[in-house]
Write a protein that holds these residues in place. Sequence first.
Motif, PDB file in Angstrom:
ATOM      1  N   ARG A   6      86.568   4.359 -65.407  1.00 39.08           N
ATOM      2  CA  ARG A   6      86.285   3.397 -66.472  1.00 39.08           C
ATOM      3  C   ARG A   6      86.076   4.172 -67.764  1.00 39.08           C
ATOM      4  NH1 ARG A   6      81.235  -0.416 -65.825  1.00 39.08           N
ATOM      5  NH2 ARG A   6      80.175   1.531 -66.332  1.00 39.08           N
ATOM      6  N   TYR A  50      88.724  -0.559 -66.877  1.00 39.88           N
ATOM      7  CA  TYR A  50      89.033   0.218 -65.686  1.00 39.88           C
ATOM      8  C   TYR A  50      90.464   0.728 -65.759  1.00 39.88           C
ATOM      9  CZ  TYR A  50      84.655  -1.121 -63.614  1.00 39.88           C
ATOM     10  OH  TYR A  50      83.323  -1.259 -63.376  1.00 39.88           O
ATOM     11  N   GLU A  94      91.721   1.070 -60.383  1.00 38.03           N
ATOM     12  CA  GLU A  94      90.473   0.967 -61.135  1.00 38.03           C
ATOM     13  C   GLU A  94      89.462   2.039 -60.717  1.00 38.03           C
ATOM     14  OE1 GLU A  94      89.204  -3.125 -60.841  1.00 38.03           O
ATOM     15  OE2 GLU A  94      90.836  -3.776 -62.147  1.00 38.03           O
TER      16      GLU A  94
END
Length: 173
Positions: free
Chosen positions: A157, A162, A154
């Motif tokens: 984004r 993410y 993640e």
Amino acid sequence: MTDASTRPVTLRAGTRADIPALTAIYNHYVEHTVVTFDTTPFTPAEREAGWFVHYAPAGRHRLLVAETSGDVVGYATSSPHRPKAAYETSVETTIYLHPDATGRGIGRILYAELLDSLQTEDVHRALAGVALPNDASTALHERLGFTALGTFREVGRKFGRYVDVRWFERPIG
């Protein structure tokens, strides 16, 4: 663009004249995918000033273009990995194809040529980040001798979600 699968591929160093076509290819990925973490499309002038200027026909930092019948269908690059001097023999590689040119082996030919061309330079390691999921890019990197190092979870984004990035390395020389 016509069917790229039946036309021979020509590889050459990228030139300023290629910037509009290269920008269009890249902007497709900016606007429609998580392959790049750029979120705003570029103009050709922006790509020339902020991206194209650090490439040369020889040396560590190259821009290699693939074309079929005079149409630019993709490009591969080797860029500085990090700005610190001790990193100078490591490059970050990347490849982008026109969406109509994927799945035809052009990427393998183009990327392999870029990696082969670095054999004569003072390059020790090629590094590549692949936004996930991307089975085709993962398979391409593995076929060309890259080894997965790990996944940054993640880390980016885009489009409200993410995205993980898997990093790969490949020895050069």
